[in-house]
Design an enzyme around this catalytic site. Structure first.
Site, PDB file in Angstrom:
ATOM      1  N   LYS A  58     -17.221 -43.550 -79.227  1.00  0.00           N
ATOM      2  CA  LYS A  58     -16.126 -42.574 -79.300  1.00  0.00           C
ATOM      3  C   LYS A  58     -16.133 -41.675 -78.076  1.00  0.00           C
ATOM      4  O   LYS A  58     -17.149 -41.063 -77.736  1.00  0.00           O
ATOM      5  CB  LYS A  58     -16.271 -41.742 -80.578  1.00  0.00           C
ATOM      6  CG  LYS A  58     -15.111 -40.795 -80.843  1.00  0.00           C
ATOM      7  CD  LYS A  58     -15.292 -40.098 -82.185  1.00  0.00           C
ATOM      8  CE  LYS A  58     -14.092 -39.218 -82.524  1.00  0.00           C
ATOM      9  NZ  LYS A  58     -14.250 -38.554 -83.832  1.00  0.00           N
TER      10      LYS A  58
ATOM     11  N   GLU B 221     -15.565 -46.247 -89.709  1.00  0.00           N
ATOM     12  CA  GLU B 221     -16.483 -45.316 -89.039  1.00  0.00           C
ATOM     13  C   GLU B 221     -17.572 -44.893 -90.025  1.00  0.00           C
ATOM     14  O   GLU B 221     -17.303 -44.664 -91.208  1.00  0.00           O
ATOM     15  CB  GLU B 221     -15.683 -44.100 -88.572  1.00  0.00           C
ATOM     16  CG  GLU B 221     -16.508 -42.994 -87.938  1.00  0.00           C
ATOM     17  CD  GLU B 221     -15.713 -41.720 -87.706  1.00  0.00           C
ATOM     18  OE1 GLU B 221     -16.083 -40.953 -86.812  1.00  0.00           O
ATOM     19  OE2 GLU B 221     -14.717 -41.491 -88.441  1.00  0.00           O
TER      20      GLU B 221
ATOM     21  N   CYS C 209     -11.269 -42.487 -85.392  1.00  0.00           N
ATOM     22  CA  CYS C 209     -10.875 -41.286 -86.119  1.00  0.00           C
ATOM     23  C   CYS C 209      -9.845 -40.444 -85.367  1.00  0.00           C
ATOM     24  O   CYS C 209      -8.765 -40.930 -85.055  1.00  0.00           O
ATOM     25  CB  CYS C 209     -12.119 -40.473 -86.470  1.00  0.00           C
ATOM     26  SG  CYS C 209     -11.860 -39.312 -87.852  1.00  0.00           S
TER      27      CYS C 209
END
Length: 550
Positions: A365, A303, A416
């Site tokens: 995301k 990321e 994440c």
């Protein structure tokens, strides 16, 4: 001039409010409150200690048996109490637990640690109230275990999409309970841990009542039965088959480019982080060309590996393009991309970058972190908390799962903190992911214990879904987790390196994949119904007492 304003007549025998005759009543209330504080102080102190003990069950300490001790402690402290007393005990337990668990937030500010811990502790306060009410019911340990799932169910969803950190399952990613994840996911692991801990608490109550009374040994039989049941539940996971056989494999390379320094200002000057990852990739390409290394089938960057939008800044695009062409295989690139239609918003994306076709499919995301990647009520809060100005743009959420064809592999991208959310990972696997990739950037929280906590979640997801999990981090911890939850490869924090692995790809689905959120909802609803049942039983008991007194 005398005051001639009319005043209402005072009844005979009454005393004006605020006169000295109120002092005895106030002193009486003060003495009762002081007595209450003294009476509850020992229990509160033990609750604080119990919360700290539970926090030590989680990474980076990894003392998972303490999760049973923590559950048992809260059960004992709330047993036979009123709902209000149970709520206070739960709060006294939850606040230090979350404060120690989330201390990695101190890089933002200790006030942030306290604030988030305070909000999370309110859920444990409700749990304490529920444990107190249901402790009088038959089969109390079962209802207690369900209530632990109920508390996590609520906390994982509200507010702002929830915050799943601190689930009992995440303290048991390498324990005998772990294989249960393949049957019912993280909620079933939490239930089993809470049930075992509650049974131990029930055994302790029996033994406490028998102390010094010289009763026959058979009077202790319920305690023996409770301990036996706790042991049986604890090892039940060992009977669950964990399938790890690969349908086929793919050779991967994970690039950890590293950052200049940890903390809030990890980005440093523009292009630096991107250059770190591009340089490490080009070094790998040189080793392949020289015959020192085998050419991988694909490369994974973490990321935010590109700290500039490659579609807006040509220098970023060209740097990525050069690195991808040098290695000659598809690279999954993590980048921040400006929203094309909404100024001020940005996508957090994983982009498949082909050496011939260039950038292609991408995943955005779905669950940005509130107050970290976007600021709710920004206009109002930023005036009060100027620190929010350090989040200059809001991340815009994606609306689809991250199943991407990266070279010969169909991978499920999870970015994440999304690895903490059951639904996102579950949907990704059911959409066809043969292995999972967690692209993450933990540079802000380096050497705080947070990367270890997140890696533990990857270990649980591997077992839950029977999939290998790749964690690619800018500054660490980058790792490969086998489908049985074993970490097979790892690069330590703040080290530039390339991790090579043969990644197993699987198509078979686990029972947890098939049942989805059904176990969690069922257990959570049973927990709520147990509170209703306790209220009904309590009301009937009071009615009988009142009739008996008439």
């Amino acid at each position: 001039m005398p005051d001639t304003t009319a005043r209402p007549a005072r009844k005979a025998g009454t005393v004006p409010s605020g006169s000295d005759t109120d002092a005895p009543a106030r002193r009486g209330r003060g003495r009762r409150f002081a007595a209450l504080v003294r009476r509850e102080a020992p229990r509160t102190a033990i609750a604080v200690l119990g919360g700290l003990v539970l926090a030590l069950a989680f990474p980076p300490y990894d003392l998972w048996p303490l999760s049973l001790v923590g559950v048992a402690a809260l059960g004992l402290l709330t047993r036979g109490r009123t709902a209000r007393q149970g709520a206070w005990t739960g709060f006294a337990f939850g606040l230090p637990f979350f404060f120690l668990l989330l201390k990695w937030l101190h890089v933002v500010g200790w006030d942030a640690v306290f604030g988030l811990a305070l909000v999370q502790a309110l859920y444990v306060a409700l749990l304490g109230a529920g444990l107190a009410r249901t402790s009088r019911l038959k089969y109390g340990p079962v209802w207690a275990a369900c209530l632990w799932v109920t508390e996590e169910w609520a906390r994982d969803r509200v507010p702002f999409g929830g915050f799943p950190w601190g689930r009992l399952a995440f303290a048991n990613t390498g324990s005998p309970f772990t294989p249960l994840a393949a049957l019912g996911g993280a909620p079933l692991v939490t239930f089993a841990v809470a049930l075992s801990g509650s049974l131990l608490a029930a055994a302790a109550v029996v033994l406490w009542r028998l102390r010094g009374k010289g009763r026959p040994v058979r009077a202790a039989l319920p305690a023996v039965e409770a301990v036996g049941l706790a042991a049986a539940v604890s090892v039940s996971g060992l009977l669950v088959p964990v399938h790890t056989g690969a349908d086929d494999r793919v050779d991967i390379a994970i690039v950890q480019g590293n950052v200049q320094k940890p903390g809030m200002d990890f980005l440093g000057r523009p292009m630096k982080i991107l250059d770190n990852h591009a340089t490490a990739t080009e070094k790998l390409a040189a080793d392949v060309k020289a015959g020192k290394a085998k050419k991988p089938d694909l490369v994974i960057w973490p990321e935010n590996a590109s700290d500039l939008d490659p579609f807006r800044y040509p220098q970023a695009y060209d740097r990525i393009e050069a690195a991808v062409k040098s290695i000659g295989v598809p690279v999954l690139v993590g980048a921040l991309v400006d929203h094309p239609d909404k100024p001020g918003y940005v996508f957090n994306q994983g982009i498949v970058w082909d050496p011939v076709k260039g950038p292609g499919a991408s995943y955005t995301k779905q669950h940005p972190v509130p107050f970290g990647e976007y600021v709710p009520f920004r206009e109002q809060l930023s005036k009060v908390i100027t620190r929010f100005q350090r989040v200059p743009r809001d991340f815009y959420p994606g609306d689809r799962t991250g199943v991407l064809a990266v070279g010969p592999a169909r991978l499920g991208d999870v970015i994440c903190f999304e690895v903490a959310y059951d639904e996102i990972v579950h949907d990704t696997v059911n959409a066809g992911a043969r292995a999972l990739v967690v692209q993450t950037n933990n540079a802000t929280y380096g050497r705080t214990g947070q990367p270890e906590q997140q890696l533990a979640m990857s270990k649980l997801r591997a077992v839950e879904h029977g999939r290998a999990v790749v964690t690619a981090a800018t500054s660490g911890i980058s790792a490969v987790v086998a489908p049985d939850g074993t970490v097979t490869h790892k690069i330590p924090e703040f080290t530039q390196g390339v991790l090579r692995a043969s990644l197993p790809l699987r198509d078979e689905k686990t029972v947890a994949d098939r049942v989805g959120a059904v176990p969690e909802w069922a257990l959570a609803i049973v927990g709520l119904l147990s509170c209703v049942a306790a209220a009904v039983v309590g009301r009937r008991g009071r009615s009988k007492d009142e009739k008996g007194q008439q």
